[in-house]
Design an enzyme around this catalytic site. Structure first.
Site, mmCIF file in Angstrom:
data_model
loop_
_atom_site.group_PDB
_atom_site.id
_atom_site.type_symbol
_atom_site.label_atom_id
_atom_site.label_comp_id
_atom_site.label_asym_id
_atom_site.label_seq_id
_atom_site.Cartn_x
_atom_site.Cartn_y
_atom_site.Cartn_z
ATOM 1 N N HIS A 4 0.848 -1.196 0.000
ATOM 2 C CA HIS A 4 0.000 0.000 0.000
ATOM 3 C C HIS A 4 0.884 1.246 0.000
ATOM 4 O O HIS A 4 0.665 2.173 -0.797
ATOM 5 C CB HIS A 4 -0.918 -0.021 1.228
ATOM 6 C CG HIS A 4 -1.859 1.135 1.296
ATOM 7 N ND1 HIS A 4 -3.158 1.059 0.848
ATOM 8 C CD2 HIS A 4 -1.688 2.402 1.750
ATOM 9 C CE1 HIS A 4 -3.748 2.228 1.028
ATOM 10 N NE2 HIS A 4 -2.873 3.063 1.584
ATOM 11 N N GLU A 5 1.878 1.248 0.866
ATOM 12 C CA GLU A 5 2.761 2.412 0.958
ATOM 13 C C GLU A 5 3.640 2.543 -0.287
ATOM 14 O O GLU A 5 3.901 3.659 -0.736
ATOM 15 C CB GLU A 5 3.600 2.334 2.230
ATOM 16 C CG GLU A 5 2.768 2.327 3.512
ATOM 17 C CD GLU A 5 1.675 3.393 3.582
ATOM 18 O OE1 GLU A 5 1.915 4.543 3.136
ATOM 19 O OE2 GLU A 5 0.584 3.095 4.087
ATOM 20 N N HIS A 8 1.973 4.396 -3.036
ATOM 21 C CA HIS A 8 1.967 5.858 -2.890
ATOM 22 C C HIS A 8 3.181 6.512 -3.537
ATOM 23 O O HIS A 8 3.191 7.726 -3.733
ATOM 24 C CB HIS A 8 1.864 6.252 -1.421
ATOM 25 C CG HIS A 8 0.491 6.069 -0.855
ATOM 26 N ND1 HIS A 8 -0.647 6.528 -1.477
ATOM 27 C CD2 HIS A 8 0.080 5.472 0.289
ATOM 28 C CE1 HIS A 8 -1.703 6.227 -0.748
ATOM 29 N NE2 HIS A 8 -1.297 5.584 0.328
ATOM 30 N N GLU A 27 -5.561 6.679 -2.167
ATOM 31 C CA GLU A 27 -5.812 5.589 -1.222
ATOM 32 C C GLU A 27 -6.485 4.398 -1.907
ATOM 33 O O GLU A 27 -6.159 3.245 -1.629
ATOM 34 C CB GLU A 27 -6.640 6.084 -0.039
ATOM 35 C CG GLU A 27 -5.975 7.181 0.762
ATOM 36 C CD GLU A 27 -4.584 6.826 1.288
ATOM 37 O OE1 GLU A 27 -4.222 5.633 1.376
ATOM 38 O OE2 GLU A 27 -3.841 7.765 1.622
#
Length: 156
Positions: A4-5, A8, A27
């Site tokens: 997830h990170e 980004h 997100e």
């Protein structure tokens, strides 16, 4: 989760949202990417089954009359704080998956690459993301999605 990170780095760092209204895209894309990567990397973890459960929970919240849009106007710092919930992450991820399914994985990847290349080291909106993914005959889908697919299920 680390994926997830990492996501980004593309949706958030490489291309930053023009305003908080579109933070859902960062997100939601990171949530979609996490499911995608985990499913490919460790299929025995049964990510798809877990995903169905998470999406069902988010959709129950989305069905409430108090539900908010995925993309909501951000006017105050409280609006920004409220934008980080199941609707943004899980329903948003499901909407990204819906876009990928609509155009097909190859076309979707090409659209994401086009978006990242065009807005690299700059700012962009969710509408610009949709325009990069839905081109040519698919262009009307981008307009319809910008207006309706990111609203709560219980409202038009």
């Amino acid at each position: 989760m680390a994926t997830h990170e990492f996501a980004h780095q593309w949706f958030g760092d490489l291309v930053t949202t023009a305003w908080w209204d579109d933070i859902w895209l960062n997100e939601a894309f990171a949530t979609w990417m996490t499911s995608y990567v985990v499913d490919k990397w460790k299929p025995e973890w049964d990510e798809r089954t877990e995903l169905v459960s998470r999406v069902a929970s988010a959709m129950r919240s989305d069905g409430l009359t108090s539900a908010r849009r995925i993309r909501q106007p951000i006017v105050t710092k409280d609006d920004a704080a409220n934008a980080f919930d199941d609707i943004t992450y899980t329903k948003g991820g499901a909407v990204i998956r819906m876009f990928e399914t609509w155009v097909g994985p190859e076309v979707f990847r090409a659209g994401v690459k086009r978006y990242l290349a065009q807005y690299s080291h700059g700012v962009a909106t969710a509408d610009q993301f949709l325009a990069a993914v839905f081109q040519g005959d698919q262009a009307p889908v981008a307009k319809a999605s910008a207006r309706s697919s990111i609203r709560p299920a219980c409202r038009s």
